[in-house]
Motif scaffolding. Structure first.
Motif, PDB file in Angstrom:
ATOM      1  N   TYR A 241      -5.657 -21.085   5.254  1.00  0.00           N
ATOM      2  CA  TYR A 241      -6.842 -21.563   4.535  1.00  0.00           C
ATOM      3  C   TYR A 241      -8.094 -20.816   4.983  1.00  0.00           C
ATOM      4  CZ  TYR A 241     -10.692 -24.777   3.379  1.00  0.00           C
ATOM      5  OH  TYR A 241     -11.879 -25.317   2.937  1.00  0.00           O
ATOM      6  N   SER A 242      -8.187 -20.499   6.274  1.00  0.00           N
ATOM      7  CA  SER A 242      -9.378 -19.811   6.781  1.00  0.00           C
ATOM      8  C   SER A 242      -9.536 -18.427   6.156  1.00  0.00           C
ATOM      9  CB  SER A 242      -9.316 -19.697   8.308  1.00  0.00           C
ATOM     10  OG  SER A 242      -8.351 -18.741   8.730  1.00  0.00           O
ATOM     11  N   TYR A 247      -9.091 -19.763  -2.776  1.00  0.00           N
ATOM     12  CA  TYR A 247      -7.977 -20.038  -3.685  1.00  0.00           C
ATOM     13  C   TYR A 247      -7.843 -21.520  -3.994  1.00  0.00           C
ATOM     14  CZ  TYR A 247      -6.040 -15.316  -3.718  1.00  0.00           C
ATOM     15  OH  TYR A 247      -5.849 -13.978  -3.927  1.00  0.00           O
ATOM     16  N   GLY A 248      -8.431 -22.373  -3.162  1.00  0.00           N
ATOM     17  CA  GLY A 248      -8.405 -23.806  -3.425  1.00  0.00           C
ATOM     18  C   GLY A 248      -6.998 -24.352  -3.558  1.00  0.00           C
ATOM     19  N   ASN A 249      -6.774 -25.119  -4.638  1.00  0.00           N
ATOM     20  CA  ASN A 249      -5.475 -25.759  -4.840  1.00  0.00           C
ATOM     21  C   ASN A 249      -4.339 -24.763  -5.013  1.00  0.00           C
ATOM     22  OD1 ASN A 249      -6.478 -28.356  -4.669  1.00  0.00           O
ATOM     23  ND2 ASN A 249      -6.852 -28.535  -6.865  1.00  0.00           N
ATOM     24  N   ASP A 250      -4.659 -23.524  -5.406  1.00  0.00           N
ATOM     25  CA  ASP A 250      -3.609 -22.527  -5.612  1.00  0.00           C
ATOM     26  C   ASP A 250      -2.881 -22.171  -4.319  1.00  0.00           C
ATOM     27  OD1 ASP A 250      -4.078 -22.436  -8.309  1.00  0.00           O
ATOM     28  OD2 ASP A 250      -5.369 -20.665  -8.228  1.00  0.00           O
ATOM     29  N   LEU A 251      -3.463 -22.486  -3.170  1.00  0.00           N
ATOM     30  CA  LEU A 251      -2.768 -22.214  -1.910  1.00  0.00           C
ATOM     31  C   LEU A 251      -1.468 -23.009  -1.802  1.00  0.00           C
ATOM     32  CD1 LEU A 251      -5.586 -21.960   0.801  1.00  0.00           C
ATOM     33  CD2 LEU A 251      -4.102 -20.146  -0.049  1.00  0.00           C
ATOM     34  N   ASP A 294       2.580 -14.583  -1.190  1.00  0.00           N
ATOM     35  CA  ASP A 294       1.328 -14.369  -0.464  1.00  0.00           C
ATOM     36  C   ASP A 294       0.163 -14.242  -1.438  1.00  0.00           C
ATOM     37  OD1 ASP A 294       0.496 -13.584   2.512  1.00  0.00           O
ATOM     38  OD2 ASP A 294      -0.740 -12.421   1.112  1.00  0.00           O
ATOM     39  N   PRO A 295      -0.995 -14.818  -1.114  1.00  0.00           N
ATOM     40  CA  PRO A 295      -2.158 -14.715  -2.001  1.00  0.00           C
ATOM     41  C   PRO A 295      -2.582 -13.276  -2.272  1.00  0.00           C
ATOM     42  CG  PRO A 295      -2.509 -16.415  -0.348  1.00  0.00           C
ATOM     43  CD  PRO A 295      -1.259 -15.695   0.043  1.00  0.00           C
ATOM     44  N   SER A 296      -2.317 -12.360  -1.343  1.00  0.00           N
ATOM     45  CA  SER A 296      -2.722 -10.965  -1.516  1.00  0.00           C
ATOM     46  C   SER A 296      -1.848 -10.229  -2.523  1.00  0.00           C
ATOM     47  CB  SER A 296      -2.663 -10.239  -0.172  1.00  0.00           C
ATOM     48  OG  SER A 296      -1.318 -10.094   0.263  1.00  0.00           O
ATOM     49  N   GLY A 297      -0.696 -10.792  -2.862  1.00  0.00           N
ATOM     50  CA  GLY A 297       0.233 -10.125  -3.753  1.00  0.00           C
ATOM     51  C   GLY A 297       1.190  -9.195  -3.040  1.00  0.00           C
ATOM     52  N   THR A 298       0.996  -9.000  -1.739  1.00  0.00           N
ATOM     53  CA  THR A 298       1.844  -8.148  -0.913  1.00  0.00           C
ATOM     54  C   THR A 298       2.515  -9.004   0.152  1.00  0.00           C
ATOM     55  OG1 THR A 298       0.348  -6.272  -1.226  1.00  0.00           O
ATOM     56  CG2 THR A 298       1.881  -6.142   0.624  1.00  0.00           C
TER      57      THR A 298
END
Length: 329
Positions: A241-242, A247-251, A294-298
């Motif tokens: 989260y930090s 990304y909020g709820n998408d995490l 992963d949020p980064s896409g990688t």
């Protein structure tokens, strides 16, 4: 009698832009004296009806900030949100709720788990964000339900880490009403009570040499240790989260996190069992983990350093977090 125009926004509504006229240093908030505006200094932006301001501070004082209606104050003040569905709540508010319950469980020896969130109030104090959360929890020892309150403060620009979150209140719900004692002193953190060994900049990730030279200070948890302690996953979630709070709820899409390794450093209970080591008031957790995607896409793996400190006050716990990312093999 003065009529008060009070509006309660629902989650999903966009709050109006709130001007912040003043900033309060530190993470503790106490009720300020009511400011009486003289007639010759009134203007459209600064004027507050004294009766409205008095009612606002009455609600703050009598509920400790948890039950406050919406007031149009120049500096914003405490702003309420009520959920249409108490089982459908934002991811970050759930994280803060779990931290409050975790603090209570550590101090009381209970095992309360988050069930629902009824509402929360938020307040901006300079660079800090403070949340007053009212929730429902279950005691897993007997499956009984209870109402719970926690006040949590987060800071994205702390001095000694990348992110900091701490609780100021963690308690079973207290009914609103006139208080015989002022709650302010209980909420203030006692920095002097924290062991000096757990102050200053967070350490870097451990090297094999450090593990070898200071073997008595470190304990590597086995998978069975972290499976029975859900809050270790919560620490890793705070680290993620930090880095990706926007990304909020998408995490939630990247959960559950896969824990790879957890090492605990503490000067307390070092000769005790893992169960007792994990109960240390002050400890540093070195956690490596990866997400479900992963949020980064990688594909990435993370090394999180989480320092937990407690100042001996009921309802207080602090997490300071640094988190590094590297490409997963």
């Amino acid at each position: 009698m003065t009529d008060f125009a009070i509006l309660i926004p629902k989650i999903g509504d966009e709050p109006p832009q709130r001007k912040r006229k003043s900033e309060f240093p530190g993470s503790s908030s106490s009720a300020a004296p009511i400011h009486k505006v003289e007639c010759d200094s009134w203007d459209d932006e600064d004027y507050i009806d004294p009766a409205v301001e008095k009612e606002y501070w009455r609600q703050v004082l009598e509920s400790d900030g948890f039950d406050v209606d919406r007031f149009a104050l120049p500096d914003g003040g405490i702003y309420p949100y009520i959920f249409r569905d108490k089982y459908d709540y934002p991811y970050d508010i759930a994280l803060f709720s779990r931290l409050g319950l975790h603090c209570y469980n550590l101090q009381k020896g209970t095992n309360l788990r988050l069930i629902a969130i009824n509402k929360y109030n938020d307040e901006m104090l300079g660079r800090l964000f403070q949340y007053y959360i009212t929730l429902e929890a279950m005691d897993t020892s007997n499956n009984s339900l209870c109402n719970f309150q926690t006040c949590v403060c987060q800071d994205f620009t702390p001095k000694d880490s990348s992110f900091m979150v701490q609780t100021e209140l963690s308690r079973l719900k207290v009914p609103a009403g006139p208080r015989t004692t002022f709650i302010g002193p209980q909420r203030r953190w006692k920095d002097d009570a924290v062991d000096d060994s757990y102050k200053g900049k967070l350490p870097s990730w451990l090297t094999e040499q450090e593990l070898s030279n200071k073997r008595g200070q470190f304990y590597e948890l086995q998978e069975s240790d972290w499976q029975g302690n859900e809050w270790l996953h919560m620490y890793a979630e705070f680290a993620l989260y930090s880095k990706f709070f926007a990304y909020g709820n998408d995490l939630r899409h990247f959960l559950p996190l896969e824990m790879k390794k957890i090492i605990v450093q503490t000067q307390e209970n070092r000769e005790a069992s893992p169960h007792m080591i994990l109960k240390a008031n002050n400890a540093i957790f070195y956690i490596s983990f990866k997400g479900n995607g992963d949020p980064s896409g990688t594909p990435m793996e993370y090394q999180a350093i989480v320092r937990r400190t407690m100042d001996g006050m009921p309802g207080h716990i602090c997490l300071e977090v640094d988190c590094l990312a590297y490409k997963s093999c």
